[in-house]
Design a protein around this motif. Structure first.
Motif, PDB file in Angstrom:
ATOM      1  N   CYS A  71      38.040  39.702  52.432  1.00 19.81           N
ATOM      2  CA  CYS A  71      38.762  38.429  52.399  1.00 19.81           C
ATOM      3  C   CYS A  71      37.727  37.310  52.410  1.00 19.81           C
ATOM      4  O   CYS A  71      36.906  37.244  53.321  1.00 19.81           O
ATOM      5  CB  CYS A  71      39.670  38.302  53.622  1.00 19.81           C
ATOM      6  N   PRO A  72      37.751  36.403  51.414  1.00 22.74           N
ATOM      7  CA  PRO A  72      36.760  35.319  51.346  1.00 22.74           C
ATOM      8  C   PRO A  72      37.199  34.054  52.077  1.00 22.74           C
ATOM      9  O   PRO A  72      36.481  33.056  52.038  1.00 22.74           O
ATOM     10  CB  PRO A  72      36.679  35.063  49.833  1.00 22.74           C
ATOM     11  N   HIS A  73      38.357  34.084  52.733  1.00 20.58           N
ATOM     12  CA  HIS A  73      38.989  32.844  53.209  1.00 20.58           C
ATOM     13  C   HIS A  73      38.610  32.477  54.638  1.00 20.58           C
ATOM     14  O   HIS A  73      37.974  33.244  55.344  1.00 20.58           O
ATOM     15  CB  HIS A  73      40.521  32.998  53.114  1.00 20.58           C
ATOM     16  N   CYS A 100      45.710  32.469  54.154  1.00 15.92           N
ATOM     17  CA  CYS A 100      45.879  33.609  53.252  1.00 15.92           C
ATOM     18  C   CYS A 100      46.586  34.718  54.027  1.00 15.92           C
ATOM     19  O   CYS A 100      46.802  34.607  55.229  1.00 15.92           O
ATOM     20  CB  CYS A 100      44.516  34.099  52.759  1.00 15.92           C
ATOM     21  N   CYS A 118      45.280  37.871  53.857  1.00 16.05           N
ATOM     22  CA  CYS A 118      44.328  38.987  53.919  1.00 16.05           C
ATOM     23  C   CYS A 118      43.348  38.890  55.084  1.00 16.05           C
ATOM     24  O   CYS A 118      42.799  39.903  55.516  1.00 16.05           O
ATOM     25  CB  CYS A 118      43.582  39.150  52.598  1.00 16.05           C
ATOM     26  N   ARG A 119      43.101  37.683  55.622  1.00 15.60           N
ATOM     27  CA  ARG A 119      42.090  37.555  56.676  1.00 15.60           C
ATOM     28  C   ARG A 119      42.543  38.310  57.925  1.00 15.60           C
ATOM     29  O   ARG A 119      43.603  38.044  58.483  1.00 15.60           O
ATOM     30  CB  ARG A 119      41.843  36.074  56.982  1.00 15.60           C
TER      31      ARG A 119
HETATM   32 ZN   LIG Z   1      42.072  36.039  52.792  1.00 12.98          ZN
END
Ligand SMILES: [Zn+2]
Length: 190
Positions: free
Chosen positions: A95-97, A103, A105-106
């Motif tokens: 997850c890039p967030h 988001c 996904c984090r």
């Molecule tokens: Zn994410």
């Protein structure tokens, strides 16, 4: 053989501070260093019938500390080093967030494990997470499985903050190796 409809359990592993040394926003492949027991621990999980999936929060991307290309290079090096030691993981999701991106996904949000469950036909109720952050064991609960906190990387700092968490880890283990031993025993007892 192959996909026969029977769901498999998985262990969802954190990467930084769990499989490799934590470098506080690791940004180059040269900084990737495996813990000495990482490969044998992964192999032990595989031998016990688990799929091995790495799920990692990489907010350094969103924070502009490194690019997705840097991360791909780091991940390739990471996978290559494991392979050299005879260990294989089934997939790696990141997850890039940051939190304020909202988001899904984090970690401890579940999109990465749900993706893994879909890609590999996984029974999340029989699955585990291992990681050095409160987020990692909360992910285990959020997915309907069991979450283990380990004390390498940022783990000791997170252990000191457990008092303020309503949900406690299913287990606290010294490192990845001990967590794997714990899981293998836990499976036998169930
Ligand atoms: Zn994410």
């Amino acid at each position: 053989m192959g996909t026969n409809g029977i769901k498999k359990p998985a262990v969802f592993l954190d990467k930084d501070g769990t499989i490799i040394f934590d470098k506080n926003y690791l940004k180059s492949p040269a900084q990737v260093k495996l813990y000495s027991y990482a490969a044998e621990s992964i192999n032990k999980l595989r031998a016990a019938g688990f799929k091995i999936i790495v799920v990692t929060n990489q907010s350094g991307i969103r924070r502009g500390m490194f690019t997705e290309k840097d991360l791909q290079d780091i991940n390739e090096k990471f996978l290559f080093m494991l392979k050299k030691k005879g260990a294989k993981i089934d997939a790696l999701y990141y997850c890039p967030h940051i939190d304020s991106d909202n988001c899904s996904c984090r970690k401890p949000k579940t999109d990465m494990v749900l993706q893994g469950a879909k890609d590999f036909n996984i029974d999340l109720s029989k699955s585990y997470t291992i990681g050095d952050s409160i987020r990692d064991y909360l992910l285990g609960f959020n997915m309907g499985g069991k979450g283990i906190l380990i004390l390498t990387g940022q783990g000791k700092k997170h252990q000191n903050n457990l008092a303020r968490e309503k949900m406690k880890p299913f287990a606290v283990c010294r490192n990845l190796k001990q967590a794997v031993n714990f899981i293998v025993k836990d499976v036998k007892n169930n």
